[in-house]
Scaffold this motif. Structure first.
Motif, PDB file in Angstrom:
ATOM      1  N   THR A  33       0.844  -1.191   0.000  1.00 45.18           N
ATOM      2  CA  THR A  33       0.000   0.000   0.000  1.00 45.18           C
ATOM      3  C   THR A  33       0.879   1.241   0.000  1.00 45.18           C
ATOM      4  O   THR A  33       1.940   1.275   0.612  1.00 45.18           O
ATOM      5  CB  THR A  33      -0.915   0.024   1.235  1.00 45.18           C
ATOM      6  N   VAL A  34       0.423   2.219  -0.704  1.00 44.97           N
ATOM      7  CA  VAL A  34       1.128   3.489  -0.779  1.00 44.97           C
ATOM      8  C   VAL A  34       0.432   4.448   0.168  1.00 44.97           C
ATOM      9  O   VAL A  34      -0.773   4.664   0.081  1.00 44.97           O
ATOM     10  CB  VAL A  34       1.109   4.046  -2.220  1.00 44.97           C
ATOM     11  N   SER A  35       1.182   4.988   1.100  1.00 43.84           N
ATOM     12  CA  SER A  35       0.595   5.946   2.032  1.00 43.84           C
ATOM     13  C   SER A  35       1.095   7.337   1.702  1.00 43.84           C
ATOM     14  O   SER A  35       2.201   7.515   1.192  1.00 43.84           O
ATOM     15  CB  SER A  35       0.957   5.584   3.476  1.00 43.84           C
ATOM     16  N   SER A  36       0.272   8.294   1.970  1.00 48.32           N
ATOM     17  CA  SER A  36       0.656   9.678   1.717  1.00 48.32           C
ATOM     18  C   SER A  36       0.433  10.490   2.979  1.00 48.32           C
ATOM     19  O   SER A  36      -0.418  10.164   3.802  1.00 48.32           O
ATOM     20  CB  SER A  36      -0.156  10.261   0.562  1.00 48.32           C
ATOM     21  N   THR A  37       1.191  11.527   3.108  1.00 47.96           N
ATOM     22  CA  THR A  37       1.087  12.415   4.259  1.00 47.96           C
ATOM     23  C   THR A  37       0.660  13.785   3.770  1.00 47.96           C
ATOM     24  O   THR A  37       1.257  14.331   2.846  1.00 47.96           O
ATOM     25  CB  THR A  37       2.446  12.524   4.970  1.00 47.96           C
ATOM     26  N   VAL A  38      -0.373  14.319   4.388  1.00 43.62           N
ATOM     27  CA  VAL A  38      -0.859  15.648   4.044  1.00 43.62           C
ATOM     28  C   VAL A  38      -0.531  16.571   5.206  1.00 43.62           C
ATOM     29  O   VAL A  38      -0.885  16.292   6.346  1.00 43.62           O
ATOM     30  CB  VAL A  38      -2.381  15.639   3.783  1.00 43.62           C
ATOM     31  N   ILE A  39       0.157  17.634   4.901  1.00 42.71           N
ATOM     32  CA  ILE A  39       0.511  18.609   5.918  1.00 42.71           C
ATOM     33  C   ILE A  39      -0.245  19.888   5.614  1.00 42.71           C
ATOM     34  O   ILE A  39      -0.079  20.488   4.556  1.00 42.71           O
ATOM     35  CB  ILE A  39       2.030  18.885   5.928  1.00 42.71           C
TER      36      ILE A  39
END
Length: 136
Positions: free
Chosen positions: A38-44
């Protein structure tokens, strides 16, 4: 490609054609990652901490003490609108209302100070005139 374009890439001592140069500088396109994880992304979320002064205290002071022609009350209304816009997150609207409140507060303060000084001068001159009119 026409033959005149091929001569641009060739030199007199070592003739090369376009295909050879293209093979030398070929770019390989990378595909998707080989792992099936799974590809996870971080939103800041970066909040701009632009401090917008709403001038509520100054407007309240002008409303209570220097309310000439209701300028203090109108400034207070704009200050409250600025605070409401700031709470909603509309920084541009808050700055617009705060700027108007600041101008109204300055007008109310300057006008009230001028009226206070003029009233004081008139009272002092009248007291001096009355003191001179009374016989000693």
């Amino acid at each position: 490609m026409n033959s005149s374009a091929k001569t641009v890439f060739s030199s007199a001592s070592h003739p090369q054609n376009y295909e050879v140069l293209r093979e030398d500088h070929e770019i390989s396109v990378l595909g998707a990652p080989s792992s099936q994880g799974t590809v996870s992304s971080t939103v800041i979320n970066i909040r701009s901490d632009t401090a917008v002064p709403d001038h509520v205290v100054w407007s309240l002071f002008n409303t209570l003490f220097f309310n000439w022609c209701c300028l203090g009350f109108v400034a207070y209304a704009y200050s409250v609108k600025s605070r409401d816009r700031k709470m909603v997150g509309d920084v541009v609207g808050a700055q617009a209302y705060a700027s108007t409140a600041k101008c109204l507060n300055i007008c109310a303060l300057v006008t009230s100070i001028l009226l206070f000084v003029a009233t004081t001068v008139i009272v002092v001159l009248n007291i001096a005139a009355i003191a001179q009119a009374i016989p000693h």
